[in-house]
Enzyme design. Structure first.
Site, short mmCIF file in Angstrom:
data_model
loop_
_atom_site.label_atom_id
_atom_site.label_comp_id
_atom_site.label_asym_id
_atom_site.label_seq_id
_atom_site.Cartn_x
_atom_site.Cartn_y
_atom_site.Cartn_z
N ASP A 172 0.86 -1.18 0.00
CA ASP A 172 0.00 0.00 0.00
C ASP A 172 0.90 1.23 0.00
O ASP A 172 2.12 1.13 0.13
CB ASP A 172 -0.90 0.01 1.24
N ASP A 208 3.56 1.65 -4.93
CA ASP A 208 2.66 2.28 -5.88
C ASP A 208 2.48 1.27 -7.00
O ASP A 208 3.40 1.03 -7.79
CB ASP A 208 3.27 3.59 -6.41
N VAL A 209 1.29 0.66 -7.08
CA VAL A 209 1.08 -0.45 -8.02
C VAL A 209 1.19 -0.02 -9.47
O VAL A 209 1.36 -0.87 -10.36
CB VAL A 209 -0.29 -1.13 -7.80
N TYR A 227 -14.45 5.45 -13.86
CA TYR A 227 -14.31 4.33 -12.94
C TYR A 227 -14.89 3.06 -13.55
O TYR A 227 -14.28 1.99 -13.50
CB TYR A 227 -15.04 4.68 -11.64
N LYS A 281 -13.02 -0.58 -14.23
CA LYS A 281 -13.51 -1.81 -13.60
C LYS A 281 -14.06 -2.79 -14.63
O LYS A 281 -13.95 -4.01 -14.47
CB LYS A 281 -14.56 -1.48 -12.54
N THR A 332 -16.62 0.94 3.53
CA THR A 332 -15.16 1.06 3.64
C THR A 332 -14.77 2.53 3.53
O THR A 332 -15.59 3.37 3.13
CB THR A 332 -14.44 0.29 2.53
#
Length: 262
Positions: free
Chosen positions: A37, A63-64, A155, A159, A192
């Site tokens: 993360d 950082d992915v 978004y 996705k 969340t």
């Protein structure tokens, strides 16, 4: 014996929310977990809690969206635990903005994390899993990857993109006969911290009450919990799902099943 006893798992975006629930659940069920993360304090705290509960975990800053970060994460995983069996590609961000109002910079920022990050997680996990003799890749998509939503065009694009990317990679691995399964999880309205982090077109956060969203659009009329998603991820990570690949696990309180009864 836990459901994933002896397996080694990476969970990206694992410091909070769904990622944290996944990491804790996999560790509780016997996996050795690498949490990655950008939120170092929360990530370290989670790893400490896992350890105090008798599990084994390692936190790595990542950082992915940066390819160079993946070399270090995979190397650290194999050096510490000797293998990689499970990849939970969970890291993601949300930007609420109409398509015609979204800046190209915001489009690219969201795509970098949500789509590029998933691509890189797969690109580097697959060779490691092949060295281990197989594995399970679980990608966090969304109900927004199954249907359109006003104000979330960018978004939804990311996705929806990872949904079909997962299916294609699942077929590639099946053709290779490498023992790697690839599936997606599609959460609905889950309680969340992401609801407090959604950005608007101005760049400012636009806090949203998930309870109100659930009352209006979820047939079960309540929000889901991060543990609900973690339970699904545990199933896909375990051998109980060994005949599933290229599939979608939808956990949404009935959102995609139809309209809420009046």
């Amino acid at each position: 014996m836990g459901q994933v006893q002896g397996k080694v798992a990476i969970v990206t975006g694992g410091a909070s929310g769904i990622g944290a629930a996944c990491a804790a659940t996999l560790a509780r069920e016997g996996a050795k977990v690498i949490v990655t993360d950008l939120d170092d304090p929360r990530g370290q705290a989670l790893v400490e809690r896992i350890g105090s509960d008798g599990g084994e975990a390692l936190y790595l800053h990542q950082d992915v969206s940066l390819e160079e970060s993946w070399l270090g994460v995979i190397d650290a995983t194999e050096r510490r635990f000797g293998r990689l069996d499970v990849m939970v590609a969970n890291a993601g961000i949300g930007i609420m903005c109409k398509a015609v109002e979204m800046s190209l910079a915001d489009w690219r920022r969201q795509t970098a994390v949500n789509l590029d990050g998933v691509f890189l997680s797969v690109k580097y996990a697959v060779p490691a899993m092949r060295r281990a003799g197989g594995g399970s890749i679980i990608i966090t998509s969304s109900v927004a990857g199954l249907r359109g939503s006003a104000g979330l065009a960018g978004y939804c694009a990311t996705k929806g993109g990872v949904r079909l990317f997962a299916k294609a990679v699942a077929m590639e691995c099946a053709v290779e006969g490498d023992g790697i399964r690839v599936n997606t999880v599609h959460p609905g309205v889950i309680d969340t911290p992401i609801w407090t982090k959604i950005s608007g077109s101005t760049g400012r956060n636009v806090p949203i009450d998930p309870n109100e969203v659930a009352k209006a659009g979820v047939p079960l009329a309540r929000v889901g919990q991060a543990q609900d998603i973690a339970n699904g991820v545990l199933f896909l990570a375990s051998d109980a799902s060994n005949y599933m690949t290229g599939a979608e696990l939808v956990i949404d309180g009935g959102m995609t099943g139809g309209a809420r009864p009046r």
